[in-house]
Motif scaffolding. Structure first.
Motif, PDB file in Angstrom:
ATOM      1  N   ILE A  13      41.218  37.424  39.233  1.00  0.00           N
ATOM      2  CA  ILE A  13      40.434  38.255  38.832  1.00  0.00           C
ATOM      3  C   ILE A  13      39.196  37.415  37.934  1.00  0.00           C
ATOM      4  O   ILE A  13      39.665  36.693  37.007  1.00  0.00           O
ATOM      5  CB  ILE A  13      41.014  39.302  37.644  1.00  0.00           C
ATOM      6  CG1 ILE A  13      41.846  40.371  38.711  1.00  0.00           C
ATOM      7  CG2 ILE A  13      40.059  39.961  36.892  1.00  0.00           C
ATOM      8  CD1 ILE A  13      43.159  40.456  37.943  1.00  0.00           C
ATOM      9  N   ILE A  14      37.988  37.693  38.257  1.00  0.00           N
ATOM     10  CA  ILE A  14      37.100  36.750  37.692  1.00  0.00           C
ATOM     11  C   ILE A  14      36.080  37.700  36.717  1.00  0.00           C
ATOM     12  O   ILE A  14      35.651  38.715  37.178  1.00  0.00           O
ATOM     13  CB  ILE A  14      36.089  36.134  38.775  1.00  0.00           C
ATOM     14  CG1 ILE A  14      36.864  35.122  39.729  1.00  0.00           C
ATOM     15  CG2 ILE A  14      34.965  35.293  37.967  1.00  0.00           C
ATOM     16  CD1 ILE A  14      36.184  34.657  40.761  1.00  0.00           C
ATOM     17  N   GLY A  15      36.259  37.541  35.535  1.00  0.00           N
ATOM     18  CA  GLY A  15      35.702  38.230  34.437  1.00  0.00           C
ATOM     19  C   GLY A  15      36.396  39.255  33.664  1.00  0.00           C
ATOM     20  O   GLY A  15      37.137  40.168  34.331  1.00  0.00           O
ATOM     21  N   LEU A  16      36.664  38.955  32.579  1.00  0.00           N
ATOM     22  CA  LEU A  16      37.668  39.893  31.661  1.00  0.00           C
ATOM     23  C   LEU A  16      36.778  40.970  30.650  1.00  0.00           C
ATOM     24  O   LEU A  16      37.193  41.000  29.568  1.00  0.00           O
ATOM     25  CB  LEU A  16      38.573  38.908  30.875  1.00  0.00           C
ATOM     26  CG  LEU A  16      39.473  37.905  31.886  1.00  0.00           C
ATOM     27  CD1 LEU A  16      40.253  37.040  30.960  1.00  0.00           C
ATOM     28  CD2 LEU A  16      40.590  38.923  32.524  1.00  0.00           C
ATOM     29  N   GLY A  17      36.122  41.446  31.159  1.00  0.00           N
ATOM     30  CA  GLY A  17      35.545  42.883  30.522  1.00  0.00           C
ATOM     31  C   GLY A  17      36.358  43.778  30.556  1.00  0.00           C
ATOM     32  O   GLY A  17      37.589  43.660  30.600  1.00  0.00           O
ATOM     33  N   ARG A  18      36.205  45.002  30.150  1.00  0.00           N
ATOM     34  CA  ARG A  18      36.895  46.223  30.017  1.00  0.00           C
ATOM     35  C   ARG A  18      37.770  46.244  31.434  1.00  0.00           C
ATOM     36  O   ARG A  18      38.824  46.571  31.445  1.00  0.00           O
ATOM     37  CB  ARG A  18      36.404  47.444  29.583  1.00  0.00           C
ATOM     38  CG  ARG A  18      36.016  47.498  28.003  1.00  0.00           C
ATOM     39  CD  ARG A  18      35.586  48.718  27.830  1.00  0.00           C
ATOM     40  NE  ARG A  18      34.026  49.075  28.444  1.00  0.00           N
ATOM     41  CZ  ARG A  18      33.261  50.017  28.231  1.00  0.00           C
ATOM     42  NH1 ARG A  18      33.634  50.941  27.361  1.00  0.00           N
ATOM     43  NH2 ARG A  18      32.304  50.257  28.782  1.00  0.00           N
ATOM     44  N   VAL A  36      43.463  34.749  36.305  1.00  0.00           N
ATOM     45  CA  VAL A  36      42.333  35.275  35.547  1.00  0.00           C
ATOM     46  C   VAL A  36      41.505  34.097  35.226  1.00  0.00           C
ATOM     47  O   VAL A  36      41.772  33.144  34.749  1.00  0.00           O
ATOM     48  CB  VAL A  36      42.741  36.131  34.416  1.00  0.00           C
ATOM     49  CG1 VAL A  36      43.335  37.207  34.948  1.00  0.00           C
ATOM     50  CG2 VAL A  36      43.358  35.534  33.511  1.00  0.00           C
ATOM     51  N   LEU A  37      40.059  34.417  35.403  1.00  0.00           N
ATOM     52  CA  LEU A  37      39.100  33.414  34.863  1.00  0.00           C
ATOM     53  C   LEU A  37      38.119  34.010  34.036  1.00  0.00           C
ATOM     54  O   LEU A  37      37.608  35.096  34.284  1.00  0.00           O
ATOM     55  CB  LEU A  37      38.395  32.725  35.953  1.00  0.00           C
ATOM     56  CG  LEU A  37      39.310  32.270  37.099  1.00  0.00           C
ATOM     57  CD1 LEU A  37      38.414  31.719  38.246  1.00  0.00           C
ATOM     58  CD2 LEU A  37      39.949  31.058  36.687  1.00  0.00           C
ATOM     59  N   ASP A  38      37.409  33.421  33.037  1.00  0.00           N
ATOM     60  CA  ASP A  38      36.510  33.889  31.987  1.00  0.00           C
ATOM     61  C   ASP A  38      36.070  32.749  31.323  1.00  0.00           C
ATOM     62  O   ASP A  38      36.718  31.669  31.054  1.00  0.00           O
ATOM     63  CB  ASP A  38      36.747  35.156  31.440  1.00  0.00           C
ATOM     64  CG  ASP A  38      35.769  35.799  30.629  1.00  0.00           C
ATOM     65  OD1 ASP A  38      35.593  36.997  31.324  1.00  0.00           O
ATOM     66  OD2 ASP A  38      35.064  35.565  29.665  1.00  0.00           O
ATOM     67  N   CYS A  39      34.947  32.809  30.813  1.00  0.00           N
ATOM     68  CA  CYS A  39      34.182  31.754  30.008  1.00  0.00           C
ATOM     69  C   CYS A  39      34.650  32.127  28.307  1.00  0.00           C
ATOM     70  O   CYS A  39      34.502  31.154  27.325  1.00  0.00           O
ATOM     71  CB  CYS A  39      32.771  31.613  30.214  1.00  0.00           C
ATOM     72  SG  CYS A  39      31.976  33.146  29.639  1.00  0.00           S
ATOM     73  N   ASN A  40      34.981  33.333  28.151  1.00  0.00           N
ATOM     74  CA  ASN A  40      35.435  33.493  26.763  1.00  0.00           C
ATOM     75  C   ASN A  40      36.975  33.051  26.552  1.00  0.00           C
ATOM     76  O   ASN A  40      38.115  33.855  27.088  1.00  0.00           O
ATOM     77  CB  ASN A  40      35.447  34.990  26.576  1.00  0.00           C
ATOM     78  CG  ASN A  40      35.558  35.460  25.105  1.00  0.00           C
ATOM     79  OD1 ASN A  40      36.519  35.317  24.598  1.00  0.00           O
ATOM     80  ND2 ASN A  40      34.407  36.027  24.368  1.00  0.00           N
ATOM     81  N   VAL A  56      40.066  29.236  30.990  1.00  0.00           N
ATOM     82  CA  VAL A  56      38.634  29.369  30.663  1.00  0.00           C
ATOM     83  C   VAL A  56      37.580  28.451  31.500  1.00  0.00           C
ATOM     84  O   VAL A  56      38.111  27.314  31.666  1.00  0.00           O
ATOM     85  CB  VAL A  56      38.634  28.736  29.256  1.00  0.00           C
ATOM     86  CG1 VAL A  56      36.990  28.666  28.679  1.00  0.00           C
ATOM     87  CG2 VAL A  56      39.330  29.599  28.407  1.00  0.00           C
ATOM     88  N   VAL A  57      36.576  29.127  32.084  1.00  0.00           N
ATOM     89  CA  VAL A  57      35.772  28.282  33.030  1.00  0.00           C
ATOM     90  C   VAL A  57      34.428  28.051  32.249  1.00  0.00           C
ATOM     91  O   VAL A  57      33.764  29.062  31.653  1.00  0.00           O
ATOM     92  CB  VAL A  57      35.442  28.970  34.378  1.00  0.00           C
ATOM     93  CG1 VAL A  57      36.901  28.713  35.102  1.00  0.00           C
ATOM     94  CG2 VAL A  57      35.146  30.312  34.317  1.00  0.00           C
ATOM     95  N   LEU A  65      35.277  26.749  40.724  1.00  0.00           N
ATOM     96  CA  LEU A  65      36.141  27.741  41.000  1.00  0.00           C
ATOM     97  C   LEU A  65      37.442  27.105  41.959  1.00  0.00           C
ATOM     98  O   LEU A  65      38.505  27.445  41.883  1.00  0.00           O
ATOM     99  CB  LEU A  65      35.704  28.821  41.865  1.00  0.00           C
ATOM    100  CG  LEU A  65      34.408  29.883  41.231  1.00  0.00           C
ATOM    101  CD1 LEU A  65      33.752  30.601  42.139  1.00  0.00           C
ATOM    102  CD2 LEU A  65      35.276  30.523  40.154  1.00  0.00           C
ATOM    103  N   ARG A  66      36.919  26.008  42.713  1.00  0.00           N
ATOM    104  CA  ARG A  66      37.882  25.473  43.485  1.00  0.00           C
ATOM    105  C   ARG A  66      39.018  24.710  42.906  1.00  0.00           C
ATOM    106  O   ARG A  66      40.218  24.682  43.057  1.00  0.00           O
ATOM    107  CB  ARG A  66      37.252  24.449  44.614  1.00  0.00           C
ATOM    108  CG  ARG A  66      37.922  23.780  45.621  1.00  0.00           C
ATOM    109  CD  ARG A  66      37.343  22.518  46.275  1.00  0.00           C
ATOM    110  NE  ARG A  66      36.112  22.985  46.834  1.00  0.00           N
ATOM    111  CZ  ARG A  66      36.056  23.381  47.961  1.00  0.00           C
ATOM    112  NH1 ARG A  66      36.873  23.625  48.981  1.00  0.00           N
ATOM    113  NH2 ARG A  66      34.569  23.694  48.456  1.00  0.00           N
ATOM    114  N   ASP A  67      38.536  24.220  41.522  1.00  0.00           N
ATOM    115  CA  ASP A  67      39.380  23.289  40.894  1.00  0.00           C
ATOM    116  C   ASP A  67      40.392  24.361  40.189  1.00  0.00           C
ATOM    117  O   ASP A  67      41.453  23.824  40.023  1.00  0.00           O
ATOM    118  CB  ASP A  67      38.484  22.835  39.680  1.00  0.00           C
ATOM    119  CG  ASP A  67      37.670  21.598  40.212  1.00  0.00           C
ATOM    120  OD1 ASP A  67      37.821  21.093  41.116  1.00  0.00           O
ATOM    121  OD2 ASP A  67      36.626  21.115  39.400  1.00  0.00           O
TER     122      ASP A  67
END
Length: 224
Positions: A13-18, A36-40, A56-57, A65-67
């Protein structure tokens, strides 16, 4: 996380909004392996209660993303509907990494059209919920699928032949699956007066209340 580590489906899952957070929580509660990935950092920290694969990305470029190893997931859902350019680029990067199934959230038909053209399956959370509600209202059934809280739902289940001819008492749905019947309908007929001697008919629709996983077990048993 690698595909060799588990035979079960794994989800990214990319992006942890609602939408992304709710999706991640529901999958984790269902026993699924998630990343899960997100910048926050704060949002990611909360998700570490559900999965050790929470990162955290700094950006969503292909190499970043590959990393993370997200290319090893069976399904990746891009939950970045608001930032159209980021949504499209991230989706393209994930597809190019070879993920078998990529699903992207879209907030408009135009955004969805572009996402479909680059190979993603598109979902419209707000629109789909509105359509579901409208269908329920038109059919005078507002309990098509209603989430009471994070764990408990009210759901409609269509009966097949496996329960036909059995009474409520004989079926023992509460004891066997932990769900309660709150209504039964057939065509235009509906009742909330559920007695132990009611005989089920193939094609009956049950409105049940219970924990999401228990309702799912019952639905699976009915071959839905």
């Amino acid at each position: 996380m690698t595909r060799k580590q588990t035979e079960a489906m794994s989800y990214g899952i990319i992006g942890l909004g609602r939408f992304g957070s709710a999706l991640a929580s529901t999958l984790a509660e269902g026993g699924k392996e998630i990343m899960v990935l997100d910048c926050n950092e704060e949002k990611v920290r909360k998700m570490r209660q559900l999965t050790e694969h929470a990162y955290v990305v700094r950006d969503l470029q292909k190499e970043t993303l590959r990393d993370t190893g997200i290319q090893n997931c069976d399904v990746v859902v891009v939950c970045i509907g608001d930032k159209v350019d980021v949504s499209i680029l991230t989706t393209l990067n994930v597809i190019n990494l070879g993920v078998p199934q990529v699903v992207s959230k879209a907030n408009s038909p135009e955004q969805g059209e572009i996402l479909e053209k680059i190979g993603a399956q598109v979902v419209y959370p707000e629109r789909d919920m509105a359509v579901r509600l409208a269908k329920g209202l038109i059919s005078k059934r507002v309990f098509n699928l209603f989430e009471l809280n994070e764990a408990v739902d009210i759901s409609e289940l269509k009966l097949n032949a496996s329960l036909s001819g059995k009474t409520v008492l004989e079926a023992q749905l509460r004891n066997r699956y932990g769900v309660n019947i709150i209504a039964i309908s057939r065509g235009d007929w509906l009742t909330t007066d559920i007695t132990p001697d009611y005989v089920f008919h193939e094609g009956d629709t049950l409105v049940v209340i219970g924990e999401r996983e228990k309702i799912k077990r019952l639905a699976d048993a009915l071959g839905r």
